[in-house]
Write a protein that holds these residues in place. Sequence first.
Motif, PDB file in Angstrom:
ATOM      1  N   VAL A 226      20.820  -1.795 -17.330  1.00  0.00           N
ATOM      2  CA  VAL A 226      20.092  -0.631 -16.802  1.00  0.00           C
ATOM      3  C   VAL A 226      19.956   0.419 -17.888  1.00  0.00           C
ATOM      4  O   VAL A 226      20.759   0.485 -18.821  1.00  0.00           O
ATOM      5  N   GLY A 227      18.915   1.254 -17.756  1.00  0.00           N
ATOM      6  CA  GLY A 227      18.694   2.324 -18.713  1.00  0.00           C
ATOM      7  C   GLY A 227      18.951   3.684 -18.102  1.00  0.00           C
ATOM      8  O   GLY A 227      19.242   3.810 -16.906  1.00  0.00           O
ATOM      9  N   VAL A 228      18.826   4.720 -18.912  1.00  0.00           N
ATOM     10  CA  VAL A 228      19.075   6.099 -18.464  1.00  0.00           C
ATOM     11  C   VAL A 228      18.055   6.485 -17.397  1.00  0.00           C
ATOM     12  O   VAL A 228      16.866   6.191 -17.514  1.00  0.00           O
ATOM     13  N   GLY A 229      18.533   7.116 -16.315  1.00  0.00           N
ATOM     14  CA  GLY A 229      17.647   7.614 -15.265  1.00  0.00           C
ATOM     15  C   GLY A 229      17.325   6.612 -14.176  1.00  0.00           C
ATOM     16  O   GLY A 229      16.656   6.955 -13.203  1.00  0.00           O
ATOM     17  N   GLU A 230      17.792   5.375 -14.317  1.00  0.00           N
ATOM     18  CA  GLU A 230      17.506   4.370 -13.278  1.00  0.00           C
ATOM     19  C   GLU A 230      18.334   4.649 -12.034  1.00  0.00           C
ATOM     20  O   GLU A 230      19.514   5.020 -12.117  1.00  0.00           O
ATOM     21  N   ALA A 231      17.716   4.446 -10.877  1.00  0.00           N
ATOM     22  CA  ALA A 231      18.415   4.653  -9.605  1.00  0.00           C
ATOM     23  C   ALA A 231      19.380   3.486  -9.368  1.00  0.00           C
ATOM     24  O   ALA A 231      19.007   2.321  -9.501  1.00  0.00           O
ATOM     25  N   LEU A 232      20.627   3.822  -9.026  1.00  0.00           N
ATOM     26  CA  LEU A 232      21.662   2.812  -8.804  1.00  0.00           C
ATOM     27  C   LEU A 232      22.267   2.999  -7.416  1.00  0.00           C
ATOM     28  O   LEU A 232      22.137   4.061  -6.808  1.00  0.00           O
ATOM     29  N   TYR A 233      22.940   1.957  -6.923  1.00  0.00           N
ATOM     30  CA  TYR A 233      23.679   2.086  -5.669  1.00  0.00           C
ATOM     31  C   TYR A 233      24.994   1.327  -5.775  1.00  0.00           C
ATOM     32  O   TYR A 233      25.194   0.493  -6.676  1.00  0.00           O
ATOM     33  N   GLU A 234      25.914   1.643  -4.869  1.00  0.00           N
ATOM     34  CA  GLU A 234      27.233   1.010  -4.885  1.00  0.00           C
ATOM     35  C   GLU A 234      27.096  -0.507  -4.693  1.00  0.00           C
ATOM     36  O   GLU A 234      26.386  -0.966  -3.807  1.00  0.00           O
ATOM     37  N   GLY A 235      27.751  -1.281  -5.573  1.00  0.00           N
ATOM     38  CA  GLY A 235      27.690  -2.742  -5.481  1.00  0.00           C
ATOM     39  C   GLY A 235      26.602  -3.361  -6.332  1.00  0.00           C
ATOM     40  O   GLY A 235      26.483  -4.583  -6.403  1.00  0.00           O
ATOM     41  N   MET A 236      25.770  -2.524  -6.974  1.00  0.00           N
ATOM     42  CA  MET A 236      24.702  -3.042  -7.845  1.00  0.00           C
ATOM     43  C   MET A 236      25.287  -3.454  -9.189  1.00  0.00           C
ATOM     44  O   MET A 236      26.187  -2.796  -9.727  1.00  0.00           O
ATOM     45  N   ILE A 237      24.803  -4.560  -9.735  1.00  0.00           N
ATOM     46  CA  ILE A 237      25.282  -5.046 -11.042  1.00  0.00           C
ATOM     47  C   ILE A 237      24.491  -4.319 -12.123  1.00  0.00           C
ATOM     48  O   ILE A 237      23.253  -4.370 -12.144  1.00  0.00           O
ATOM     49  N   ILE A 238      25.218  -3.650 -13.041  1.00  0.00           N
ATOM     50  CA  ILE A 238      24.528  -2.865 -14.073  1.00  0.00           C
ATOM     51  C   ILE A 238      24.674  -3.494 -15.456  1.00  0.00           C
ATOM     52  O   ILE A 238      24.113  -2.999 -16.429  1.00  0.00           O
ATOM     53  N   GLY A 239      25.460  -4.572 -15.569  1.00  0.00           N
ATOM     54  CA  GLY A 239      25.625  -5.200 -16.883  1.00  0.00           C
ATOM     55  C   GLY A 239      26.571  -6.378 -16.827  1.00  0.00           C
ATOM     56  O   GLY A 239      27.115  -6.721 -15.773  1.00  0.00           O
ATOM     57  N   GLU A 240      26.745  -7.025 -17.999  1.00  0.00           N
ATOM     58  CA  GLU A 240      27.651  -8.163 -18.112  1.00  0.00           C
ATOM     59  C   GLU A 240      28.935  -7.715 -18.785  1.00  0.00           C
ATOM     60  O   GLU A 240      28.898  -7.065 -19.845  1.00  0.00           O
ATOM     61  N   ASN A 241      30.065  -8.041 -18.189  1.00  0.00           N
ATOM     62  CA  ASN A 241      31.363  -7.678 -18.759  1.00  0.00           C
ATOM     63  C   ASN A 241      31.685  -8.626 -19.914  1.00  0.00           C
ATOM     64  O   ASN A 241      31.324  -9.807 -19.885  1.00  0.00           O
ATOM     65  N   ALA A 242      32.377  -8.106 -20.938  1.00  0.00           N
ATOM     66  CA  ALA A 242      32.767  -8.954 -22.065  1.00  0.00           C
ATOM     67  C   ALA A 242      33.909  -9.894 -21.680  1.00  0.00           C
ATOM     68  O   ALA A 242      34.178 -10.870 -22.380  1.00  0.00           O
ATOM     69  N   LYS A 243      34.592  -9.599 -20.568  1.00  0.00           N
ATOM     70  CA  LYS A 243      35.726 -10.416 -20.118  1.00  0.00           C
ATOM     71  C   LYS A 243      35.354 -11.209 -18.863  1.00  0.00           C
ATOM     72  O   LYS A 243      34.343 -10.924 -18.227  1.00  0.00           O
ATOM     73  N   PRO A 244      36.185 -12.184 -18.458  1.00  0.00           N
ATOM     74  CA  PRO A 244      35.815 -13.036 -17.324  1.00  0.00           C
ATOM     75  C   PRO A 244      35.824 -12.332 -15.968  1.00  0.00           C
ATOM     76  O   PRO A 244      35.194 -12.812 -15.027  1.00  0.00           O
ATOM     77  N   ASP A 245      36.532 -11.206 -15.833  1.00  0.00           N
ATOM     78  CA  ASP A 245      36.662 -10.550 -14.528  1.00  0.00           C
ATOM     79  C   ASP A 245      35.528  -9.558 -14.294  1.00  0.00           C
ATOM     80  O   ASP A 245      34.971  -8.990 -15.234  1.00  0.00           O
ATOM     81  N   ASP A 246      35.233  -9.304 -13.010  1.00  0.00           N
ATOM     82  CA  ASP A 246      34.294  -8.240 -12.648  1.00  0.00           C
ATOM     83  C   ASP A 246      34.991  -6.892 -12.819  1.00  0.00           C
ATOM     84  O   ASP A 246      36.204  -6.777 -12.616  1.00  0.00           O
ATOM     85  N   LEU A 247      34.210  -5.870 -13.175  1.00  0.00           N
ATOM     86  CA  LEU A 247      34.779  -4.550 -13.412  1.00  0.00           C
ATOM     87  C   LEU A 247      33.912  -3.493 -12.736  1.00  0.00           C
ATOM     88  O   LEU A 247      32.704  -3.443 -12.962  1.00  0.00           O
TER      89      LEU A 247
END
Length: 611
Positions: A517-538
């Motif tokens: 996601v980029g700056v100013g994008e509308a987000l909501y709780e539970g939305m995926i905003i990127g890929e974690n470098a580790k195996p777990d969700d964060l």
Amino acid sequence: MSLRNIAIIAHVDHGKTTLVDQLFRQSGTFRDNQRVEERAMDSNDLEKERGITILAKPTSVEWTPEGGEPVRINIVDTPGHADFGGEVERILSMVDGVVLLVDSSEGAMPQTKFVTGKALALGLKPIVVVNKVDRPDERIQEVLDEVFDLFVSLDATDEQLDFPVLYASGRNGYANDDATLRSGTLIPLFQKIVDHVPAPAVEVEGVPFTFLVTLLDRDNFLGRILTGRVTSGSVKVNQAIHALDMDGKVIETGRASKIMAFHGLDRVPVDEAKAGDIISLAGLAVATVANTICDISVTEPIQAQPIDPPTLSMRFAVNDSPMAGREGTKVTSRMIRDRLAREAESNVAVKVTESADKDSFEVAGRGELQLGVLIETMRREGFELSISRPRVLFGEDENGGKTEPYETVMIDVDEEFSGTVVEKMNIRKAEMTDMRPSGGGKTRITFSAPSRGLIGYHGEFLSDTRGTGIMNRLFEKYGPHKGKIEGRKNGVLISNGSGEANAYALGPLEERGILMVGVGEALYEGMIIGENAKPDDLEVNPMKSKALTNFRASGKDDAVRLTPPWKLTLEQAIAYIDDDELVEVTPKTIRLRKRYLDPNERKRMSRSKAA
């Protein structure tokens, strides 16, 4: 006027549609000064954008041999991608011969095998055209040997093995009997079609009208339009007809309100059609693909060709995210149900089943591309959907054991990357069946792989081969279940609240992984905003802003420099998500989200699955 019905079949991107363009031009279908789009047969918006044929489309040209009678040649342009094989399977029953196009460098590819096998099984005698002979890396003789070996492996008859060969360049508009010539016209191809393809062996006089529906279309004024070949007899406008299903049951009775024949790119109204003609017919409101349309005296249906079953399914549901209904105009489950029912009716390779709770639909098809094209089409029509991860359709063997679909995977890759590709395919439980040099410093590796392991691999494959690798897949068989296959290695970054993404918050998050996601994008709780470098969700807070105080900073604050976000295409998003995630599709946006948006509900569901 004598008649010939042919289909042009080939692997994707071997030049079918371009060759049909030249057949139009050289037969006089277009005026010399007429402006015509390149690949005129690819009329659908998605076909133009992707450069591939998705729908099988009939057309017609007239050609007069020197000193002979004019001949009408009905041509069906077919898709080259395996995911749209259902289109090819059903139209082969309309034709009496096929022109098999093979690239002079790539040779016989998986889809070539698929469509050729179907054509040979129907007893059709192919004309082989080695296309793109002007390529610098052409290997014409080796390609011809590959085609012959392919025909032998498909149990071709001696008559089918004695196929005529032409050497052509569809783009430059020539075909020759001599492989060394690099100029000329397509007259040798026209002549070969007239000489080699038989005229339709049908009865016209004294027999009732019968017609098998192979394509379904809609018109705002005429309603349902049914396309196919007249099998026997003749039909006139306003003639009484009825439709029979595959069991011989009468579905509906009506009249042939309009009969249309194909002339170039246009459908032209005619008063009468006779056996052997490929036509479109309007006047019935319920009849569909594989139904027999016939005179009311006929009670026996024409047997339709069986279609290979779907191997992959996805769950289509109403978009229930906090941003639902903001961009789309078709958001209810009733609208989605009606649209999917229409798709299943006209596309025999798609099967739709409704869930018990009536709020979602299981849509089964041939592959990720076919279902991706359906979702993209619905999105452009104004639909909002949530889409689940693709899953394969399992089966059972004779002993009750679990089976799963396998695919033949043919990979052309530079030698330096072949080790990486073999290693990655082994992780996905694929077995290598062949490996050989394919010219130009490339290696051709063939695998037999479970379809389950290939979901989401294409993007990784392109990264591993620096974008130079070519992968082709084709359904092979149902085989023994291969057990657990390793999925996505990385976890995801999940928004812990709703609001707008803030540069101050996103800066530190770049160290955690790759942002989507980029700056100013509308987000909501539970939305995926990127890929974690580790195996777990964060769970992270991408909306946090800098606290304002009345203290001055010693020196100027550093400006936040962000890397451009990783924007996934629809196919990439579908392949990327895990089993507990969904793709939210709207006419303007593609978002990734967790199936359960509330973190407490996510934990509860993961505990119940573990138990």
